[in-house]
Write an enzyme that holds these catalytic residues in place. Structure first.
Site, PDB file in Angstrom:
ATOM      1  N   GLY A   1       0.249   5.530  -8.060  1.00 32.02           N
ATOM      2  CA  GLY A   1       0.618   5.180  -6.683  1.00 32.02           C
ATOM      3  C   GLY A   1       0.816   3.695  -6.541  1.00 32.02           C
ATOM      4  N   ASN A   2       0.852   3.205  -5.319  1.00 36.81           N
ATOM      5  CA  ASN A   2       0.940   1.763  -5.086  1.00 36.81           C
ATOM      6  C   ASN A   2       0.194   1.394  -3.814  1.00 36.81           C
ATOM      7  OD1 ASN A   2       2.873   1.790  -2.774  1.00 36.81           O
ATOM      8  ND2 ASN A   2       4.197   2.748  -4.319  1.00 36.81           N
ATOM      9  N   HIS A   3       0.161   0.086  -3.506  1.00 38.05           N
ATOM     10  CA  HIS A   3      -0.706  -0.402  -2.427  1.00 38.05           C
ATOM     11  C   HIS A   3      -0.087  -0.313  -1.032  1.00 38.05           C
ATOM     12  CE1 HIS A   3      -3.909  -1.788  -4.903  1.00 38.05           C
ATOM     13  NE2 HIS A   3      -3.107  -2.562  -5.635  1.00 38.05           N
ATOM     14  N   SER A   4       1.085   0.262  -0.893  1.00 39.79           N
ATOM     15  CA  SER A   4       1.706   0.303   0.438  1.00 39.79           C
ATOM     16  C   SER A   4       0.803   1.044   1.427  1.00 39.79           C
ATOM     17  CB  SER A   4       3.054   1.013   0.349  1.00 39.79           C
ATOM     18  OG  SER A   4       3.501   1.328   1.642  1.00 39.79           O
TER      19      SER A   4
ATOM     20  N   ALA B   1       7.649   2.567   0.067  1.00 31.67           N
ATOM     21  CA  ALA B   1       7.568   1.970  -1.262  1.00 31.67           C
ATOM     22  C   ALA B   1       7.590   3.126  -2.254  1.00 31.67           C
ATOM     23  CB  ALA B   1       6.284   1.162  -1.388  1.00 31.67           C
TER      24      ALA B   1
END
Ligand code: C5P
Length: 402
Positions: A211-214, A279
C-alpha cells in the site's frame, strides 16, 4: 443596494413548526428589495396565517389551486415567474413528495413547474431527519440540482436535541444572497462528478498487501466541495478512515487498483467530470497466494506486474468528460506534469511539488500548480486542503463551464 433587489422569489412554506420563522424571513427579503410570492401548503396554514404573510410580503398568498370565483392559480406561470424558489421549512413529507414527483397541492405543482434554481431548508425532528428515507430524498433532490440549506443542530420543538432545526432566516438570506452574488460558484448543479481518492491495497496473500501513505484527504475534500456546489458526486475510494460531510455523496469503496479501475469504468459514460486524486499503486504482485505465506526462507521475492493507469484509460475513451489528474513530482515538475497531461489526455493537471514544504501525503496543507490543456500555468499559494479543494473546483468551473 442588495443583489436581491428586484429579484422574484417564491417562498414555499410547508407544515412544520419552523413555519413561524418565515414571517421574519419574508421581512428580510422585502427589506432587501426582493419581490416575494408566498405559496403555502394547506398544512402550513395551521402554523402561521396567510394573512400575516400576505401583509409582510405585500402580495396575496396562494394556498390552493382555486382562487375566488372559479379562477385557478396558474402554477406554471408562477414557476416561470420566479428567479429563485426556496422551500422553507421543507418538512419530511414535502421533501418526500418533491423527491418523487408528487403534486397534490399548489406548492408542489409550482415546484414541479419551476425552471429556476430551487433551494430547500429541511426542518423536522431529529429521528425523522436521520431516517434513511429522508436522507435518500435529500440526496435525490440534490441530484436534480436542488440546493440544500442545511439544517442546524440544536433544540427541537419536541424538546429533544439534535439535527433538524431549520436554518435561521438570516442564514437563509445570506445563502441566497451569496448565490446571486456568485452564481457561477454553484455551476456544478446536476453535473455528475466522479472522484477517486485514497491509496490502493495490492494483495500479496490473504493477510498482506502493498500500500502507500495516502490518507485520501485531498479527494474527500474535493468530493465535499463538489457536493456543496450542487454536483451529483460519486467518490471511489481506496481504504481510508475518512468519512464524507455530505450525505448526498455516493461512496464506492474499493481495495485494489483493479477494483478502482472497474468502478471508474462503470460510471464513466454518465460522468461529466472525473478527478483522479487517488494514489493508485503502479504495480501489484503478479501472483496472489491463496494461503498466508510462511516465513521459511531468508530472502523472499515478489514479482510485480503493472497496474492499469486508470486516468489514462479513461482519457483514451473520453467523449465530453472533463478529466483532471494529479502529479507529484520531485524534479522538472512542470515539464513532467505537462507531458502527463498530454499522455493521459487530461484537461487539467494539479501539480504537487514535494519541494514545497507542507505539500503532499498526510499533511493538512497543500501547495499546487494548475496546468490547463493549453499549458497555461496557474501557481497557487500554500493552503489548507479544504481551500485547495475549493480552488480546484473553481478552476474546473472556469476551464470547463465558462
Ligand atoms: O502517472 P502518475 O501516477 O504520476 O499520475 C498520477 C495521476 O494519475 C493521479 O491523478 C492518479 O490518480 C492517476 N493514476 C491513475 N491510475 C494509475 C496511476 C495513477 O488513475 N494506475
Amino acid at each position: 443596494m442588495s443583489v436581491l433587489s428586484g429579484k422574484k422569489i417564491i417562498l414555499g412554506i410547508s407544515g412544520g413548526i419552523a413555519a413561524y420563522k418565515t414571517a421574519s424571513f419574508v421581512r428580510l427579503l422585502i427589506k432587501a428589495g426582493a419581490q416575494v410570492q408566498v405559496i403555502m401548503s394547506p398544512a402550513s396554514c395551521a402554523f402561521i396565517t396567510p394573512l400575516t404573510l400576505a401583509t409582510l410580503s405585500k402580495r396575496p398568498v396562494y394556498t390552493q389551486f382555486e382562487k375566488d370565483f372559479g379562477e385557478w392559480t396558474n402554477h406554471v406561470e408562477l414557476g416561470l415567474w420566479a428567479d429563485l424558489m426556496i422551500m422553507a421549512p421543507a418538512t419530511a413529507n414535502t421533501l418526500a413528495k418533491m423527491a418523487n414527483g408528487l403534486c397534490d397541492n399548489l406548492l408542489l405543482a409550482t415546484y414541479l413547474s419551476a425552471k429556476c434554481p430551487v433551494f430547500f431548508a429541511p426542518a423536522m425532528d431529529l429521528d425523522m431527519f436521520a431516517h434513511p428515507s429522508t436522507k435518500e430524498n435529500i440526496r435525490k433532490l440534490k441530484s436534480y440540482g436542488n440546493i440544500e440549506i442545511e439544517s442546524a443542530y440544536g433544540e427541537l420543538a419536541s424538546g429533544l436535541i439534535g439535527q433538524g432545526r431549520m436554518a435561521e432566516p438570516e442564514d437563509m438570506l445570506q445563502t441566497i444572497t451569496d448565490f446571486f452574488n456568485n452564481e457561477s460558484t454553484l455551476y456544478l448543479k446536476a453535473k455528475k462528478v466522479v472522484i477517486t481518492a485514497g491509496p490502493t491495497y495490492e494483495p500479496i496473500d490473504p493477510v498482506r498487501f502493498i500500500g502507500n501513505h495516502s490518507t485520501g484527504k485531498m479527494g474527500f475534500d474535493i468530493a465535499n466541495e463538489a457536493a456543496k456546489r450542487g454536483a451529483d458526486v460519486v467518490l471511489i475510494t481506496g481504504p481510508t478512515s475518512l468519512t464524507t460531510t455530505n450525505d448526498s455523496i455516493k461512496v464506492v469503496k474499493v481495495l485494489s487498483a483493479k477494483e478502482m479501475y472497474q468502478a471508474c469504468h462503470e460510471v464513466f459514460s454518465s460522468a461529466d467530470i472525473v478527478i483522479g486524486a487517488a494514489a493508485v499503486a503502479d504495480y501489484r504482485p503478479k501472483v496472489v497466494a491463496d494461503q498466508k505465506i510462511k516465513k521459511n526462507d531468508e530472502e523472499f521475492t515478489i514479482v510485480l506486474e503493472k497496474n492499469p493507469d486508470i486516468l489514462a484509460s479513461l482519457g483514451a475513451i473520453k467523449t465530453n468528460q472533463f478529466l483532471v489528474g494529479f502529479a507529484l513530482e520531485t524534479e522538472n515538475e512542470i515539464e513532467y506534469a505537462k507531458s502527463k497531461l498530454k499522455k493521459k489526455n487530461l484537461d487539467l493537471i494539479v501539480l504537487n511539488s514535494l519541494n514545497d514544504k507542507g505539500a503532499g501525503f498526510g499533511k493538512p496543507t497543500n501547495k499546487v500548480t494548475f496546468i490547463d490543456k493549453d499549458f497555461t500555468i496557474f501557481p497557487q499559494e500554500l493552503k489548507s486542503k479544504e481551500a485547495v479543494a475549493k480552488d480546484i473546483i473553481d478552476q474546473i468551473v472556469k476551464s470547463y463551464v465558462e
